[in-house]
Design an enzyme around this catalytic site. Sequence first.
Site, PDB file in Angstrom:
ATOM      1  N   TYR A 153      36.177  40.141  61.017  1.00 27.38           N
ATOM      2  CA  TYR A 153      37.105  39.546  59.926  1.00 27.38           C
ATOM      3  C   TYR A 153      36.223  38.426  59.244  1.00 27.38           C
ATOM      4  O   TYR A 153      36.277  38.364  57.960  1.00 27.38           O
ATOM      5  CB  TYR A 153      38.408  38.884  60.521  1.00 27.38           C
ATOM      6  CG  TYR A 153      39.198  38.027  59.577  1.00 27.38           C
ATOM      7  CD1 TYR A 153      40.041  38.565  58.597  1.00 27.38           C
ATOM      8  CD2 TYR A 153      39.104  36.796  59.675  1.00 27.38           C
ATOM      9  CE1 TYR A 153      40.808  37.757  57.647  1.00 27.38           C
ATOM     10  CE2 TYR A 153      39.938  35.894  58.850  1.00 27.38           C
ATOM     11  CZ  TYR A 153      40.461  36.524  57.835  1.00 27.38           C
ATOM     12  OH  TYR A 153      41.171  35.658  56.781  1.00 27.38           O
TER      13      TYR A 153
HETATM   14  N1  LIG Z   1      48.351  32.960  56.324  1.00 28.39           N
HETATM   15  C1  LIG Z   1      47.307  32.237  56.628  1.00 28.39           C
HETATM   16  O1  LIG Z   1      47.774  31.293  57.324  1.00 28.39           O
HETATM   17  C2  LIG Z   1      45.845  32.233  55.985  1.00 28.39           C
HETATM   18  C3  LIG Z   1      45.001  31.721  56.710  1.00 28.39           C
HETATM   19  C4  LIG Z   1      43.890  32.168  56.248  1.00 28.39           C
HETATM   20  C5  LIG Z   1      43.616  33.065  54.966  1.00 28.39           C
HETATM   21  N2  LIG Z   1      44.546  33.649  54.774  1.00 28.39           N
HETATM   22  C6  LIG Z   1      44.096  34.530  53.703  1.00 28.39           C
HETATM   23  O2  LIG Z   1      45.299  34.661  52.566  1.00 28.39           O
HETATM   24  C7  LIG Z   1      45.623  36.003  52.318  1.00 28.39           C
HETATM   25  C8  LIG Z   1      47.070  36.338  52.498  1.00 28.39           C
HETATM   26  O3  LIG Z   1      47.531  36.093  53.827  1.00 28.39           O
HETATM   27  P1  LIG Z   1      48.727  36.438  54.523  1.00 28.39           P
HETATM   28  O4  LIG Z   1      48.944  35.781  55.668  1.00 28.39           O
HETATM   29  O5  LIG Z   1      49.829  36.341  53.378  1.00 28.39           O
HETATM   30  O6  LIG Z   1      48.317  38.063  55.028  1.00 28.39           O
HETATM   31  P2  LIG Z   1      49.041  39.086  55.430  1.00 28.39           P
HETATM   32  O7  LIG Z   1      50.404  38.627  55.835  1.00 28.39           O
HETATM   33  O8  LIG Z   1      48.338  39.920  56.482  1.00 28.39           O
HETATM   34  O9  LIG Z   1      49.438  40.024  54.265  1.00 28.39           O
HETATM   35  C9  LIG Z   1      48.422  40.819  53.771  1.00 28.39           C
HETATM   36  C10 LIG Z   1      48.791  42.082  52.795  1.00 28.39           C
HETATM   37  O10 LIG Z   1      47.703  42.818  52.310  1.00 28.39           O
HETATM   38  C11 LIG Z   1      48.189  44.016  52.298  1.00 28.39           C
HETATM   39  N3  LIG Z   1      47.274  45.079  52.855  1.00 28.39           N
HETATM   40  C12 LIG Z   1      46.799  45.213  54.272  1.00 28.39           C
HETATM   41  N4  LIG Z   1      45.861  46.231  54.114  1.00 28.39           N
HETATM   42  C13 LIG Z   1      45.880  46.941  53.048  1.00 28.39           C
HETATM   43  C14 LIG Z   1      45.511  48.021  52.554  1.00 28.39           C
HETATM   44  N5  LIG Z   1      44.517  48.791  53.316  1.00 28.39           N
HETATM   45  N6  LIG Z   1      45.716  48.498  51.275  1.00 28.39           N
HETATM   46  C15 LIG Z   1      46.762  47.675  50.333  1.00 28.39           C
HETATM   47  N7  LIG Z   1      47.359  46.405  51.005  1.00 28.39           N
HETATM   48  C16 LIG Z   1      46.955  46.088  52.274  1.00 28.39           C
HETATM   49  C17 LIG Z   1      49.464  44.041  53.225  1.00 28.39           C
HETATM   50  O11 LIG Z   1      50.494  44.910  52.771  1.00 28.39           O
HETATM   51  P3  LIG Z   1      51.227  45.885  53.553  1.00 28.39           P
HETATM   52  O12 LIG Z   1      51.951  45.047  54.479  1.00 28.39           O
HETATM   53  O13 LIG Z   1      52.171  46.616  52.589  1.00 28.39           O
HETATM   54  O14 LIG Z   1      50.482  46.896  54.504  1.00 28.39           O
HETATM   55  C18 LIG Z   1      50.132  42.620  52.928  1.00 28.39           C
HETATM   56  O15 LIG Z   1      50.740  42.631  51.920  1.00 28.39           O
HETATM   57  C19 LIG Z   1      44.759  37.055  52.953  1.00 28.39           C
HETATM   58  O16 LIG Z   1      43.625  37.375  52.140  1.00 28.39           O
HETATM   59  C20 LIG Z   1      44.423  36.094  54.287  1.00 28.39           C
HETATM   60  O17 LIG Z   1      43.005  36.435  54.738  1.00 28.39           O
HETATM   61  C21 LIG Z   1      45.636  33.416  55.061  1.00 28.39           C
END
Ligand SMILES: NC(=O)c1ccc[n+]([C@@H]2O[C@H](COP(=O)([O-])OP(=O)(O)OC[C@H]3O[C@@H](n4cnc5c(N)ncnc54)[C@H](OP(=O)(O)O)[C@@H]3O)[C@@H](O)[C@H]2O)c1
Length: 247
Positions: A153
Amino acid sequence: MSPGRTVLITGVSRRIGAHLAAHYLARGDRVIGTYRQETAELANLREQGLHAVKIDLTDTNALSGLIDGIAAYTNRLDAIIHNASIWPSDADCARQPELITQLYQLHVTTPVQLTLALQHRLPAPTHDERATRTVVFLTDAKVSAGSDGHMHYLASKAAAESTMRSLAIRLAPHTRVNAIAPGLILFHEQDSTEKRANRLTKNLLPFEPGAGVIANSLDYLLDCPALTGSTLTVDCGLHLLNPSARD
Ligand SMILES: NC(=O)c1ccc[n+]([C@@H]2O[C@H](COP(=O)([O-])OP(=O)(O)OC[C@H]3O[C@@H](n4cnc5c(N)ncnc54)[C@H](OP(=O)(O)O)[C@@H]3O)[C@@H](O)[C@H]2O)c1
């Protein structure tokens, strides 16, 4: 970025993506959001005016349909936010090696293809010698520190950071390209109280920030015309307190 513009955000079905879509809709922007799963958040966003497009972003054959749909919906595109992501562990990747390909597809290859194809189809002009489009990658604050549990990742997010810089060079002066590198922003529902407390000790600022801090950071990147090729680290000081902090 002044209101009334058009913003494309990938992965708006939940959490940070859903919050960003709601944030820009509330400001009066037009928001195009991609999703895979129908969720309550998505239903709310539709009611607020979201233009929702269902697509699996690892399906390269589906990208041309997304681009055609965007070009039919709008003749201007002010921002592209590459938010969609998966977070498989190395153990997950060992069991399902295709996840490694999907990581690079979702975090690197698709964002590049989408950004370049949209530039070809809906070219961003310069205005008063300034960029009129901003592209932002959501990466991860741990790409330099590494991880013993999420190597694949993090490697894909490191590739996304490098890609961001290359695109910044390629697309200047009409488009600015930047990244936000989040640390812990939101816990997962299933995280135990003990896990949460332990994780917070690794931050200089020991609280769960919530998706609003990503909206704050994005507003800054979208508004500041001199920023390109930059990464904004939003990690509550994790990198200072514990550079090799584990997951
Ligand atoms: N949350 C944190 O603490 C954190 C920390 C470090 C980095 N980040 C980064 O911030 C961003 C948002 O984080 P998050 O926690 O909100 O992520 P998340 O809850 O994992 O949500 C990811 C989103 O990506 C979509 N997705 C996944 N696979 C896909 C695919 N093959 N095609 C189209 N859509 C896809 C999901 O859609 P579906 O559910 O509809 O599949 C979901 O809406 C990400 O890039 C993550 O790496 C977050």
